[in-house]
Design a protein around this motif. Structure first.
Motif, PDB file in Angstrom:
ATOM      1  N   UNK A   1     -26.132  80.189   5.397  1.00  0.00           N
ATOM      2  CA  UNK A   1     -26.263  79.380   6.612  1.00  0.00           C
ATOM      3  C   UNK A   1     -24.856  79.258   7.198  1.00  0.00           C
ATOM      4  N   UNK A   2     -24.687  79.753   8.421  1.00  0.00           N
ATOM      5  CA  UNK A   2     -23.329  79.814   8.997  1.00  0.00           C
ATOM      6  C   UNK A   2     -23.275  79.055  10.325  1.00  0.00           C
ATOM      7  N   UNK A   3     -22.308  78.179  10.481  1.00  0.00           N
ATOM      8  CA  UNK A   3     -22.122  77.489  11.770  1.00  0.00           C
ATOM      9  C   UNK A   3     -21.083  78.251  12.606  1.00  0.00           C
ATOM     10  N   UNK A   4     -21.218  78.162  13.916  1.00  0.00           N
ATOM     11  CA  UNK A   4     -20.256  78.824  14.806  1.00  0.00           C
ATOM     12  C   UNK A   4     -20.292  80.338  14.681  1.00  0.00           C
ATOM     13  N   UNK A   5     -21.495  80.921  14.826  1.00  0.00           N
ATOM     14  CA  UNK A   5     -21.644  82.370  14.601  1.00  0.00           C
ATOM     15  C   UNK A   5     -21.565  83.205  15.878  1.00  0.00           C
ATOM     16  N   UNK A   6     -21.138  82.601  16.989  1.00  0.00           N
ATOM     17  CA  UNK A   6     -21.139  83.368  18.246  1.00  0.00           C
ATOM     18  C   UNK A   6     -20.055  84.436  18.269  1.00  0.00           C
ATOM     19  N   UNK A   7     -18.855  84.092  17.794  1.00  0.00           N
ATOM     20  CA  UNK A   7     -17.728  85.038  17.818  1.00  0.00           C
ATOM     21  C   UNK A   7     -16.915  84.858  16.530  1.00  0.00           C
TER      22      UNK A   7
ATOM     23  N   UNK B   1     -29.734  87.518   3.543  1.00  0.00           N
ATOM     24  CA  UNK B   1     -30.435  86.828   4.621  1.00  0.00           C
ATOM     25  C   UNK B   1     -29.495  85.793   5.237  1.00  0.00           C
ATOM     26  N   UNK B   2     -29.546  85.685   6.557  1.00  0.00           N
ATOM     27  CA  UNK B   2     -28.587  84.825   7.254  1.00  0.00           C
ATOM     28  C   UNK B   2     -29.280  83.939   8.285  1.00  0.00           C
ATOM     29  N   UNK B   3     -28.956  82.656   8.214  1.00  0.00           N
ATOM     30  CA  UNK B   3     -29.322  81.752   9.297  1.00  0.00           C
ATOM     31  C   UNK B   3     -28.033  81.568  10.087  1.00  0.00           C
ATOM     32  N   UNK B   4     -27.974  82.268  11.213  1.00  0.00           N
ATOM     33  CA  UNK B   4     -26.780  82.200  12.057  1.00  0.00           C
ATOM     34  C   UNK B   4     -27.021  81.122  13.100  1.00  0.00           C
ATOM     35  N   UNK B   5     -26.061  80.226  13.253  1.00  0.00           N
ATOM     36  CA  UNK B   5     -26.245  79.169  14.254  1.00  0.00           C
ATOM     37  C   UNK B   5     -25.103  79.207  15.261  1.00  0.00           C
ATOM     38  N   UNK B   6     -25.420  78.789  16.473  1.00  0.00           N
ATOM     39  CA  UNK B   6     -24.416  78.787  17.548  1.00  0.00           C
ATOM     40  C   UNK B   6     -24.835  77.793  18.618  1.00  0.00           C
ATOM     41  N   UNK B   7     -23.834  77.350  19.395  1.00  0.00           N
ATOM     42  CA  UNK B   7     -24.165  76.426  20.487  1.00  0.00           C
ATOM     43  C   UNK B   7     -24.994  77.126  21.549  1.00  0.00           C
ATOM     44  N   UNK B   8     -24.723  78.427  21.732  1.00  0.00           N
ATOM     45  CA  UNK B   8     -25.520  79.224  22.696  1.00  0.00           C
ATOM     46  C   UNK B   8     -26.231  80.308  21.898  1.00  0.00           C
ATOM     47  N   UNK B   9     -27.479  80.027  21.455  1.00  0.00           N
ATOM     48  CA  UNK B   9     -28.154  80.965  20.555  1.00  0.00           C
ATOM     49  C   UNK B   9     -28.437  82.323  21.196  1.00  0.00           C
ATOM     50  N   UNK B  10     -28.406  82.382  22.535  1.00  0.00           N
ATOM     51  CA  UNK B  10     -28.629  83.687  23.184  1.00  0.00           C
ATOM     52  C   UNK B  10     -27.534  84.686  22.777  1.00  0.00           C
ATOM     53  N   UNK B  11     -26.377  84.171  22.340  1.00  0.00           N
ATOM     54  CA  UNK B  11     -25.300  85.062  21.903  1.00  0.00           C
ATOM     55  C   UNK B  11     -25.632  85.750  20.570  1.00  0.00           C
ATOM     56  N   UNK B  12     -26.706  85.281  19.917  1.00  0.00           N
ATOM     57  CA  UNK B  12     -27.084  85.844  18.614  1.00  0.00           C
ATOM     58  C   UNK B  12     -28.247  86.832  18.742  1.00  0.00           C
TER      59      UNK B  12
ATOM     60  N   UNK C   1     -30.032  77.314  17.473  1.00  0.00           N
ATOM     61  CA  UNK C   1     -29.037  76.563  18.237  1.00  0.00           C
ATOM     62  C   UNK C   1     -28.497  75.421  17.384  1.00  0.00           C
ATOM     63  N   UNK C   2     -27.205  75.332  17.284  1.00  0.00           N
ATOM     64  CA  UNK C   2     -26.623  74.168  16.611  1.00  0.00           C
ATOM     65  C   UNK C   2     -25.241  73.843  17.160  1.00  0.00           C
ATOM     66  N   UNK C   3     -25.143  72.625  17.687  1.00  0.00           N
ATOM     67  CA  UNK C   3     -23.848  72.049  18.017  1.00  0.00           C
ATOM     68  C   UNK C   3     -23.561  71.090  16.866  1.00  0.00           C
TER      69      UNK C   3
ATOM     70  N   UNK D   1     -28.523  64.768  14.902  1.00  0.00           N
ATOM     71  CA  UNK D   1     -29.986  64.934  14.870  1.00  0.00           C
ATOM     72  C   UNK D   1     -30.334  66.424  14.819  1.00  0.00           C
ATOM     73  N   UNK D   2     -29.573  67.208  15.587  1.00  0.00           N
ATOM     74  CA  UNK D   2     -29.839  68.652  15.625  1.00  0.00           C
ATOM     75  C   UNK D   2     -29.541  69.290  14.262  1.00  0.00           C
ATOM     76  N   UNK D   3     -28.528  68.786  13.568  1.00  0.00           N
ATOM     77  CA  UNK D   3     -28.192  69.318  12.235  1.00  0.00           C
ATOM     78  C   UNK D   3     -29.411  69.192  11.316  1.00  0.00           C
ATOM     79  N   UNK D   4     -29.986  68.000  11.276  1.00  0.00           N
ATOM     80  CA  UNK D   4     -31.154  67.752  10.383  1.00  0.00           C
ATOM     81  C   UNK D   4     -32.291  68.711  10.703  1.00  0.00           C
ATOM     82  N   UNK D   5     -32.611  68.827  12.005  1.00  0.00           N
ATOM     83  CA  UNK D   5     -33.731  69.684  12.415  1.00  0.00           C
ATOM     84  C   UNK D   5     -33.474  71.135  12.034  1.00  0.00           C
ATOM     85  N   UNK D   6     -32.247  71.591  12.253  1.00  0.00           N
ATOM     86  CA  UNK D   6     -31.913  73.000  11.992  1.00  0.00           C
ATOM     87  C   UNK D   6     -31.979  73.306  10.494  1.00  0.00           C
TER      88      UNK D   6
END
Ligand code: NAP
Length: 280
Positions: free
Chosen positions: A10-16, A32-43, A58-60, A65-70
């Motif tokens: 599980x990786x945070x900040x996976x856009x660049x 297997x990778x759960x890639x997260x980013x503020x703009x998930x379209x970049x993934x 998507x994860x900021x 709250x978003x952390x828990x859901x993700x």
């Protein structure tokens, strides 16, 4: 296809930068990778390439709250998280007096509290499965700071302090913790990501100004190769006895060693004073 030792990362900040290259490298080797980013379209391109082993969410990290859901979504998808990489983060350059209250708060919210909140959300699951590895992306500035990085380095120092204690707290539960301390690497860190003080005060030109110039001049020419950093992180996770701290790059290695030397010299020079403060 997953490989035999396939892990779920599980990786945070996976856009660049480090996050993106680490995700690509892991997927290529069958993890297997759960890639997260503020703009998930970049993934999207990455997920399209590995539809069975990659998930993009998507994860900021400043949104609790978003952390828990993700995390819930990640566990629902792959059933486990073996490695958490708290990679999301960015620099703030300026003298302590020059940066704004808002810049300070946002930097700590991302580099420190973001990581703390993601760790706290993942721990119950890692505790239950009695295994896991938490990788916290610090910086060499999180061990020996630079003039102009008081806030950024301060947040990374705090992350290292949290990580040190956490390392001991969770070791008996089968969970490992590693702090990664890169020197300058060729990512978007200095370019688009670096937050800068709005105004530069004359009083700091000879100190902070020098480091600002160093960063500006090194941009695009940083000695660190993020692909090799990703491979080093994977090597650490695969090792039987992973370190609490790993420095990346010769720049960081040299600075780390100099800090230890100066700490030892100062400790020795003041030994008599320090030792004379206990009750007789
Ligand atoms: N490169 C270096 O020289 C260096 C040295 C020491 C430490 N580091 C550390 O390495 C880590 C990764 O940086 P990098 O070098 O790969 O730079 P980068 O290419 O700029 O990547 C930074 C990543 O962090 C993400 N991010 C920033 N704020 C976020 C937030 N609130 N929520 C979620 N994601 C957020 C960015 O997302 P967006 O695309 O949405 O902005 C981006 O994905 C950082 O923690 C940094 O402090 C880098």
């Amino acid at each position: 296809m997953t490989n035999n030792n396939s892990k779920v990362w599980f990786i945070t900040g996976s856009s660049t930068g480090f996050g993106r290259i680490l995700a690509e490298t892991l997927l290529k080797q069958g993890d297997r990778v759960i890639a997260t980013a503020r703009k998930p379209e970049q993934l999207e391109d990455l997920i399209a390439q590995y539809p069975e082993t990659a998930i993009g969410l998507r994860l900021d990290v400043t949104d609790k709250a978003e952390i828990r859901t993700v995390i819930e979504k990640a566990i629902a998808a792959f059933g486990q998280i073996d490695v958490l990489v708290n990679n999301a983060g960015y620099g703030l350059i300026g003298a302590l007096e020059e940066v704004s209250d808002e810049q300070i708060q946002r930097n700590f919210d991302t580099n420190l509290f973001g990581a703390i909140n993601v760790i706290r959300a993942v721990l119950p699951m890692m505790r239950e499965q009695q295994s896991g590895h938490i990788i916290n992306m610090s910086a060499i500035a999180g061990f020996t700071n630079e003039l102009g990085f008081s806030i950024y380095g301060g947040a990374k120092f705090a992350l290292e302090g949290v990580s040190e204690a956490l390392h001991g707290e969770v070791a008996p539960l089968g969970i490992k913790v590693t702090i990664v301390e890169p020197g300058p690497f060729r990512t978007d860190f200095i370019g688009r990501s670096l937050d800068r003080a709005q105004e530069q005060m004359e009083a700091y030109q000879g100190t902070v100004g020098k480091f600002v110039n160093f960063l500006n001049n090194i941009e695009g020419k940083q000695p660190g190769d993020p692909q090799k950093a990703a491979e080093a992180i994977i090597q650490v996770v695969n090792s039987d006895n992973p370190p609490l701290r790993i420095v990346l790059g010769k720049y960081a290695y040299t600075k780390f060693g100099k800090k230890i030397e100066s700490l030892t010299a100062e400790l020795d020079a003041w030994e008599a004073v320090a030792a004379n403060t206990d009750f007789e």
